[in-house]
Design an enzyme around this catalytic site. Structure first.
Site, PDB file in Angstrom:
ATOM      1  N   PHE A 165      -5.278  -3.708   3.060  1.00  0.00           N
ATOM      2  CA  PHE A 165      -5.036  -4.935   3.812  1.00  0.00           C
ATOM      3  C   PHE A 165      -3.583  -4.928   4.274  1.00  0.00           C
ATOM      4  O   PHE A 165      -2.704  -4.452   3.542  1.00  0.00           O
ATOM      5  CB  PHE A 165      -5.263  -6.170   2.927  1.00  0.00           C
ATOM      6  N   ASN A 220       3.832 -13.741  -5.287  1.00  0.00           N
ATOM      7  CA  ASN A 220       3.617 -14.094  -3.880  1.00  0.00           C
ATOM      8  C   ASN A 220       2.496 -15.115  -3.795  1.00  0.00           C
ATOM      9  O   ASN A 220       1.927 -15.513  -4.823  1.00  0.00           O
ATOM     10  CB  ASN A 220       3.295 -12.835  -3.076  1.00  0.00           C
ATOM     11  N   ASP A 231       6.280  -5.297  -3.978  1.00  0.00           N
ATOM     12  CA  ASP A 231       6.974  -4.073  -3.575  1.00  0.00           C
ATOM     13  C   ASP A 231       8.182  -3.814  -4.475  1.00  0.00           C
ATOM     14  O   ASP A 231       8.638  -2.696  -4.607  1.00  0.00           O
ATOM     15  CB  ASP A 231       7.463  -4.192  -2.122  1.00  0.00           C
ATOM     16  N   LYS A 289       0.896   1.280   8.588  1.00  0.00           N
ATOM     17  CA  LYS A 289       0.507   1.332   7.170  1.00  0.00           C
ATOM     18  C   LYS A 289      -0.742   2.207   6.982  1.00  0.00           C
ATOM     19  O   LYS A 289      -0.822   3.006   6.054  1.00  0.00           O
ATOM     20  CB  LYS A 289       0.241  -0.104   6.678  1.00  0.00           C
ATOM     21  N   ASP A 334       3.867   2.664  -5.341  1.00  0.00           N
ATOM     22  CA  ASP A 334       2.949   2.284  -4.266  1.00  0.00           C
ATOM     23  C   ASP A 334       1.529   2.704  -4.649  1.00  0.00           C
ATOM     24  O   ASP A 334       1.230   3.909  -4.739  1.00  0.00           O
ATOM     25  CB  ASP A 334       3.399   2.966  -2.975  1.00  0.00           C
ATOM     26  N   ILE A 335       0.669   1.724  -4.898  1.00  0.00           N
ATOM     27  CA  ILE A 335      -0.674   2.045  -5.415  1.00  0.00           C
ATOM     28  C   ILE A 335      -1.474   2.838  -4.386  1.00  0.00           C
ATOM     29  O   ILE A 335      -2.069   3.871  -4.697  1.00  0.00           O
ATOM     30  CB  ILE A 335      -1.433   0.754  -5.816  1.00  0.00           C
TER      31      ILE A 335
END
Ligand SMILES: Cc1cc2nc3c(=O)[nH]c(=O)nc-3n(C[C@H](O)[C@H](O)[C@H](O)COP(=O)(O)O)c2cc1C
Length: 400
Positions: free
Chosen positions: A330, A210, A279, A344, A311-312
């Site tokens: 974030f 990204n 993701d 989130k 998912d960390i």
């Protein structure tokens, strides 16, 4: 960071004096006005001309030199203008002189005349450092508020592998910055910060990634360090230089970032996940480069099958001791920024979330909102990322 600060850099006669060239360069890069004062023996190891060139100021080796005629009483002028006096490397001899009030050369005379903060980076043979007289002098100076950095263990000039090496220039400069720049409200804390965009391999030469530059995470790591915290920075690939006094732990994929985060999680008082973590990843990373055309069935591709990465944030939210540390995430969204960020925050059980839009990518500025665990939103105007980092840390420091 050091604009408008004057640093007097004392250099005494240790072989480590050559490393002070790097100290001068780094201080200059940060905007400091650097005045080098050398002992007479130090000038036998490195030429004053080198330091004159690097610092852009005359090098003081003699208080009676005509070069200093613009200062009526040079040692007092320099002592007064100093924001900080750093002695790196500092010999056993200079430590002894300072601890006993001796002022028989330019360096010891300037130090004794100044009320500025003093930082000492000793360098000497291990037996010199262990000598009870030296240790006594160090103790005396520490009690008088002289800060010491190092010495550290390692290979010494004499061949021994032992204590006595001068601390590394980046560490010394980091100490100067910490002493001068900001309040040390995070001293004794440890931050775990992630940064950059992870890469998920398709084959040995291609990956899915990204547009994250890592700038915000690096700014947070740097700001936390400046405020006295220890920092573990886990970095996906970026083009950024390591923040001062921090050695990034380099990772590549979401999986390797999760492993590194779990390694450092237990010791952290605050975890700030500023990295843009993939993701999805290819189900299979090919061992050989995929071909454009179907040459052999095995290495041709028309589509890439993806699977979700771990998912960390969700994983660490479930770790033991979660409530003993602050967890900050974030959220970057193209639409419904605040609503999505709140979702989130809840889903991942965060203490704070920083919401920002894609204009943040790659640039040095960020416009952001901070949402707390009660869902309260505070908006902040566009500002440099290093400034925003301090705003975010102000909020995190209230949680730890
Ligand atoms: C090659 C060389 C390396 C030296 N390295 C050190 C050192 O690392 N630390 C130290 O305390 N003294 C060291 N010394 C001894 C000092 O130079 C000596 O004690 C000198 O008188 C100190 O002078 P100054 O403190 O005014 O620079 C070294 C001497 C030589 C010849």
């Amino acid at each position: 960071m050091l604009k408008a600060k004057t640093i007097i850099l004392g250099i005494s006669s240790s072989i480590a004096a050559y490393k002070s060239c790097e100290v001068v360069s780094q201080l200059k890069k940060l905007g400091a006005d650097v005045w080098v004062v050398m002992t007479s023996d130090a000038t036998k190891l490195v030429s004053p001309l080198t330091f004159r060139t690097l610092s852009g100021n005359p090098v003081i080796t003699d208080l009676y030199s005509p070069e200093l005629s613009s200062m009526p009483v040079p040692h007092i002028s320099l002592a007064k203008r100093a924001s900080l006096i750093l002695i790196a490397p500092c010999t056993a001899n200079v430590i002894g002189k300072l601890a006993n009030g001796i002022a028989d050369d330019p360096l010891s005379t300037i130090v004794i005349s100044s009320t500025a903060k003093k930082v000492i980076a000793p360098a000497m043979n291990c037996e010199m450092w262990r000598n009870p007289l030296v240790l006594q002098n160090v103790k005396k100076l520490k009690a008088l508020n002289f800060d010491f950095i190092g010495p550290v263990e390692g290979k010494l000039a004499c061949g021994d592998d032992d204590i006595g090496r001068m601390a590394e220039p980046a560490e010394i400069v980091g100490e100067v910055v910490s002493s001068l720049v900001v309040q040390q409200d995070l001293k004794g804390k440890r931050f775990l910060v992630t940064a950059g965009g992870t890469r998920e391999a398709i084959d040995p030469v291609r990956y899915i990634s990204n547009r994250s530059s890592g700038k915000m995470g690096y700014a947070l790591a740097q700001a936390a360090r400046e405020r006295g915290s220890a920092v573990n920075l886990i970095s996906a690939p970026t083009n950024l230089a390591a923040p001062l006094d921090i050695k990034p732990i380099k990772v590549e994929s979401a999986g390797s970032m999760l492993e590194a985060v779990l390694d450092y999680y237990n010791s952290a008082d605050a975890v700030i996940m500023a990295a843009a973590v993939a993701d999805y990843r290819p189900v299979k990373a090919e061992g050989k480069k995929l071909k454009k055309k179907v040459i052999s069935k095995q290495y041709a591709v028309s589509s890439i099958e993806l699977e979700e990465t771990d998912d960390i944030l969700k994983t660490i939210a479930k770790q033991k001791g979660r409530k003993d540390r602050a967890l900050v995430g974030f959220a970057l969204e193209t639409d419904d920024l605040i609503a999505n960020a709140k979702k989130k925050l809840k889903e991942k059980d965060l203490d704070l979330i920083i919401a920002n839009d894609p204009s943040t990518f790659d640039g040095n500025l960020i416009k952001f909102s901070i949402i707390d665990s009660q869902g309260k939103v505070k908006n902040y105007p566009k500002q440099p990322k290093d400034q925003a980092a301090h705003v975010i840390l102000d909020r995190v420091s209230n949680l730890i």
